[in-house]
Each structure stands twice: as structure tokens, then as C-alpha cells.
Design an enzyme around this catalytic site. Structure first.
Site, PDB file in Angstrom:
ATOM      1  N   HIS A  81      -2.961   6.984   5.282  1.00  0.00           N
ATOM      2  CA  HIS A  81      -3.288   5.923   4.523  1.00  0.00           C
ATOM      3  C   HIS A  81      -4.933   5.116   4.718  1.00  0.00           C
ATOM      4  CE1 HIS A  81      -3.087   1.907   2.275  1.00  0.00           C
ATOM      5  NE2 HIS A  81      -3.149   1.620   3.350  1.00  0.00           N
TER       6      HIS A  81
ATOM      7  N   ASN B 218     -10.626   0.488   0.644  1.00  0.00           N
ATOM      8  CA  ASN B 218      -8.850   0.534   0.680  1.00  0.00           C
ATOM      9  C   ASN B 218      -8.769   0.156  -0.512  1.00  0.00           C
ATOM     10  OD1 ASN B 218      -6.044  -0.024   1.084  1.00  0.00           O
ATOM     11  ND2 ASN B 218      -6.667  -1.192   2.764  1.00  0.00           N
TER      12      ASN B 218
ATOM     13  N   CYS C 290       1.211  -1.259  -0.398  1.00  0.00           N
ATOM     14  CA  CYS C 290       0.025   0.055  -0.218  1.00  0.00           C
ATOM     15  C   CYS C 290       0.598   0.980   0.261  1.00  0.00           C
ATOM     16  CB  CYS C 290      -1.141  -0.112   1.225  1.00  0.00           C
ATOM     17  SG  CYS C 290      -1.997  -1.256   1.350  1.00  0.00           S
TER      18      CYS C 290
ATOM     19  N   HIS D 204      12.072   0.863   6.603  1.00  0.00           N
ATOM     20  CA  HIS D 204      11.821  -0.895   6.241  1.00  0.00           C
ATOM     21  C   HIS D 204      12.462  -0.733   7.724  1.00  0.00           C
ATOM     22  CE1 HIS D 204      11.461  -3.649   3.825  1.00  0.00           C
ATOM     23  NE2 HIS D 204      10.854  -3.338   2.818  1.00  0.00           N
TER      24      HIS D 204
ATOM     25  N   HIS E  99     -14.804   5.421   3.258  1.00  0.00           N
ATOM     26  CA  HIS E  99     -16.753   4.411   3.344  1.00  0.00           C
ATOM     27  C   HIS E  99     -16.720   4.600   1.417  1.00  0.00           C
ATOM     28  CE1 HIS E  99     -20.869   5.818   4.279  1.00  0.00           C
ATOM     29  NE2 HIS E  99     -20.841   6.503   3.019  1.00  0.00           N
TER      30      HIS E  99
ATOM     31  N   HIS F  79      -2.523  20.106   6.477  1.00  0.00           N
ATOM     32  CA  HIS F  79      -3.339  19.087   6.158  1.00  0.00           C
ATOM     33  C   HIS F  79      -2.676  17.640   6.420  1.00  0.00           C
ATOM     34  CE1 HIS F  79      -5.742  22.025   4.804  1.00  0.00           C
ATOM     35  NE2 HIS F  79      -4.989  22.778   4.214  1.00  0.00           N
TER      36      HIS F  79
END
Length: 467
Positions: free
Chosen positions: A342, A375, A169, A248, A371, A338
Site C-alpha cells: 500500500h 496515495n 485504505c 482489526h 510518485h 512479488h
């Protein structure tokens, strides 16, 4: 005249000035801008309604009663509405036997719609593109997906292509980091970044709880964007990249194995989400924040944090016990306007919000994206960004913080500066009646239909074995 010119050219001051100008010119070309981006919205016949979601669960004959209850509970608490999108083969009832053609067609639809609209709106021709980066984690093909895009849009023979897979992702920020690195040593370039995920071959039809959960969250989507380092296009761009940090934890076995594509005991391929995922994500998140905070926060906030940290250590020393503050000791809002989070799930959004002490206004874009679109893996961040733009929140000079998580385990974040006021023209959220978001009461259609299973045993739900 020749004497004067020779004197100037031989002057040390001339060479110092030349070096300074050369350095400034080089720095000017190392900036990375997003010129424009295009979000993908599949056709309405691909929407997963509440009723159809129940049908999909019912027709999976590999599930037992406990798995049905688990799946329905997951859907009810997922934060996803009934306007998200799924691959065509799900609507055709072929999720147990998808073909390679199904996967390719899913990607081709996005390439035609998303990339085509982006080229049309920007006026950029495909043969203007110097760099092409494609990230689709769970599909590889021959020729590659980047090769398919080049063939479809007839790009130049010398276009530099990169096809990323298995990045999860957080892949879109990795793609941007790759483009940024290339642009540091190459002037006046245009890059096309294409980010999506292919669900057709990865829809799990087994009964392993750690793998069926992905069916409740992941949905179809994608984003195509054009980046540049051309100074002449800076004023036309939307965002300027300020900082990028990648963390990572793949060297840790627990982190490496918490999100992995694997086979269940029956040999069905799926995406395993381990129980240690929340702890792993928290560790990666904290490490990432430690590195990026000094680069994006004002000095006064860093000094305040250092003072509070010192006071906390002194209290621990004198009281002889650990002292934990009730609120985060560092205020990220002092350097950020802002937050683009994710949409890994409702729990992910809430956890990040709590860690950064964010308000409901701050996390509204992420919650509404989950909503409305679910995802969509690596492209999720850009739907969140699109919501902010459609709501006309993004003004010139604003700082925008993006953070994403991915298998490996990775946590990537970056800071963008808004180059000009953005109005959300051509944004897919405009087609979603953005004026109605957020709704006064966020109704959960799954809760209304299946909420009863949270407190009761399944006694009235009709299962396949009862047919």
C-alpha cells in the site's frame, strides 16, 4: 439391465463416489478469481504540478508561517511527483466551499470511465453482474453510490448490492473478502467491485498539522474489477485468490483514534493522523504476518524460523539479556514472488520493506506508484499491481502478496496466484511511458523548488498576508 442399474444405485461405493464428486464440484465453485480490472486515470488538466501545489498552499489564508513550513516540508519528503491528480474544485479554487454535487461528479467521472472501459474490454454486459460491491470510505449519498451505478448501467433487478463506507485504505481487500464469502455458497457468479475515494468534500483547509498532512498524500484515482467463481472462466482469469487474512485492532482506544475523520477547533472537517499511527500500524502488521505466514510459506522456512526462535530464546536464557537479530528471522521471499504494498507514504513503504527485508526491486512498484499517482486510498494496491503487469513481471504460477492498512485500525493481506502470463494490455501505465520507469535518478520537483526550506527559515516565500 434394470437389475444392474438398481444394484449400482444401491451400492455404498456409488454413494461414496457421489459424495466425493459433489464435494469436489463444490470446492471447484468456491474458488475466487479476478477476471480483469481497470484503473482510472483522470484527464491531464487535473494534474497537480509543483507550481500549482505551491499556489494551493499560498491561498490558504488559515495557515500561519509555521504551518506553511510544515506543509512544504511534508510535500518535499512525501515521495510524490507532479503528475498526480486532484478534484476539479481544487483547480477552480473552491476547496473551502465544495458542494455535494462536486463529490457526486467526482465519483460519476470515475464510474463512467473506469467501469465503462472494464465492460468494454471484457465483453461482459452490465446485466451479467450478479454481485456489486462499492467501497468509497468518505462519501455517503442517497441513493447510494451502488444505486447510482445500477441506474447508470441498467443492471438486473436481482443484483445483490453492498455499499461500504468508513473502511479506509484497506477497503478493497475487505470488498474482495465479502465477494469471496458470497461465492462460497453461490455457484457461477460474476461480481463487480468498485473501489475509490472521494476527495472533494474532504480537502482540509484548516491549520491543524495532524489534518493538513492528508492533503499532501491523498490523490484522485480508482479501480473497477470483475471477480468470478465460474470454473469455465478460470483459464481466462488473471489471478486466483489463495489466502485472505484480516486484522482489526479497533478494540484498542489508541489504535481506534489514530486515524479518524473529525473537526478541528474551528469546526473544519478533516482527516486526523495521530502521532501513534506508526506504532499502531506496526502492531497490526506484526499480528497479521503471524497469522498469514503459516498459510503461505513453505514448511522448510517455517522449520527454519522455529529453529532460530528456539536458539534466540536459549541465548537470552544463558546470556541473561535480550538478543535481537540484525535481520528478520523469517524470509517471506521463499513463498512469495512479488510484493504489492500500500502506498500510504514513503515512510510506510520503507518500514514494510525493512520489516520484510525487501530489495529496491521489490518495492519499486510501490515507490513508482506513489510518485506517479500518489496515495489513492483503497485503490492504491491496484495501481501497484498495474505497474507490475505493465513491466511484464507477472508470470503464470507466480505468487503475489498484497498488504494494506486502514482506519479502525486495520491491516489486511492476501496471497494471489497468477493464472496466466500478463502483458499489461490496456493498462493505464502504458500511457505513462512505462519504459522510462524507474528513472535513473528519481527527481523530486518539489525538492528542487522548495527544498531550501528544510535548512533555512522562510524569508522569501510570499504568503497571503503579505499580498
Amino acid at each position: 439391465m434394470d437389475y444392474v442399474l438398481t444394484t449400482i444405485l444401491c451400492s455404498p461405493l456409488f454413494y461414496i463416489l457421489y459424495i466425493i464428486l459433489k464435494f469436489l464440484d463444490k470446492k471447484r465453485h468456491q474458488n475466487c478469481y479476478i477476471l480483469d480490472y481497470q484503473l482510472y486515470k483522470p484527464s491531464d488538466d487535473r494534474k497537480l504540478s509543483t507550481e500549482f501545489s505551491g499556489d494551493i498552499i499560498r491561498r490558504n489564508k488559515n495557515l500561519g508561517l509555521n504551518e506553511y513550513k510544515f506543509l512544504l516540508k511534508a510535500i518535499v519528503s512525501s515521495g510524490i511527483g507532479e503528475e498526480t491528480y486532484a478534484p476539479k474544485m481544487v483547480f477552480e479554487g473552491r476547496e473551502e466551499n465544495p458542494t455535494h454535487e462536486d463529490a457526486i461528479n467526482e465519483m460519476e467521472e470515475f464510474f463512467e470511465d473506469g467501469i465503462g472501459k472494464l465492460f468494454h474490454r471484457t465483453g461482459i454486459q452490465p446485466d451479467n453482474i450478479d454481485i456489486l460491491v462499492v467501497n468509497v470510505s468518505m462519501l455517503t449519498s442517497m441513493p447510494s453510490l451502488s444505486g447510482r451505478i445500477i441506474n447508470r448501467y441498467k443492471m438486473r433487478e436481482d443484483v445483490k448490492t453492498y455499499n461500504l463506507s468508513g473502511m479506509g485504505c484497506s477497503a478493497s481487500l475487505i470488498s474482495i473478502n465479502l465477494v469471496q464469502s458470497i461465492m462460497k455458497t453461490n455457484k457461477n457468479k460474476l461480481a463487480l467491485v468498485v473501489t475509490s475515494e472521494c476527495l472533494s468534500p474532504n480537502w482540509y483547509t484548516g491549520n491543524d498539522r495532524s489534518m493538513i498532512l492528508s492533503n499532501c498524500l491523498f490523490r484522485s484515482g480508482g479501480c473497477a474489477m470483475v471477480l468470478t467463481n465460474k470454473p469455465s472462466l478460470a483459464y481466462k482469469s488473471m489471478f486466483k485468490l489463495k489466502v485472505m487474512v484480516r486484522t482489526h485492532h479497533g478494540s484498542k482506544d489508541e489504535a481506534y483514534g489514530c486515524c479518524v475523520q473529525t473537526e478541528d477547533t474551528q469546526g473544519r472537517v478533516g482527516f486526523h493522523l495521530g502521532k501513534c499511527l506508526p506504532k499502531t500500524a506496526t502492531r497490526a502488521f506484526v499480528e497479521n504476518l503471524k497469522e498469514i505466514a503459516p498459510k503461505i510459506l513453505p514448511m522448510r522456512e517455517l522449520l527454519r524460523f522455529a529453529t532460530l526462535s528456539f536458539a534466540r530464546k536459549m541465548l537470552q536464557k544463558f546470556l541473561g539479556k535480550s538478543f535481537y537479530p540484525t535481520r528478520p528471522m523469517i524470509n517471506f521471499k521463499t513463498g512469495i514472488d512479488h510484493f504489492c504494498l500500500h502506498t500510504g507514504g514513503k515512510a510506510v513503504i520503507d518500514a514494510v520493506a525493512q520489516s520484510l527485508s525487501l530489495s529496491q526491486f521489490d518495492i519499486e512498484p510501490a515507490r513508482m506508484t506513489l510518485h506517479r499517482f500518489g496515495n489513492t486510498s483503497a485503490s492504491s494496491l491496484w495501481y501497484v499491481l498495474g505497474y507490475m503487469e505493465a513491466k511484464k513481471r507477472l508470470k503464470k504460477g507466480d505468487k503475489l502478496f498484497m498488504i494494506s492498512f486502514g482506519a479502525g485500525f486495520k491491516c489486511n493481506s492476501c496471497l494471489w496466484e497468477v493464472v496466466r502470463d500478463l502483458e499489461g494490455e490496456g493498462n493505464v501505465w502504458k500511457d505513462c511511458n512505462i519504459e522510462n520507469y524507474p528513472p535513473k535518478t528519481l527527481e523530486n520537483p518539489f525538492l528542487a523548488k522548495y527544498g531550501w526550506i528544510q535548512d533555512e527559515d522562510i524569508t522569501t516565500f510570499k504568503f497571503p498576508q503579505e499580498d
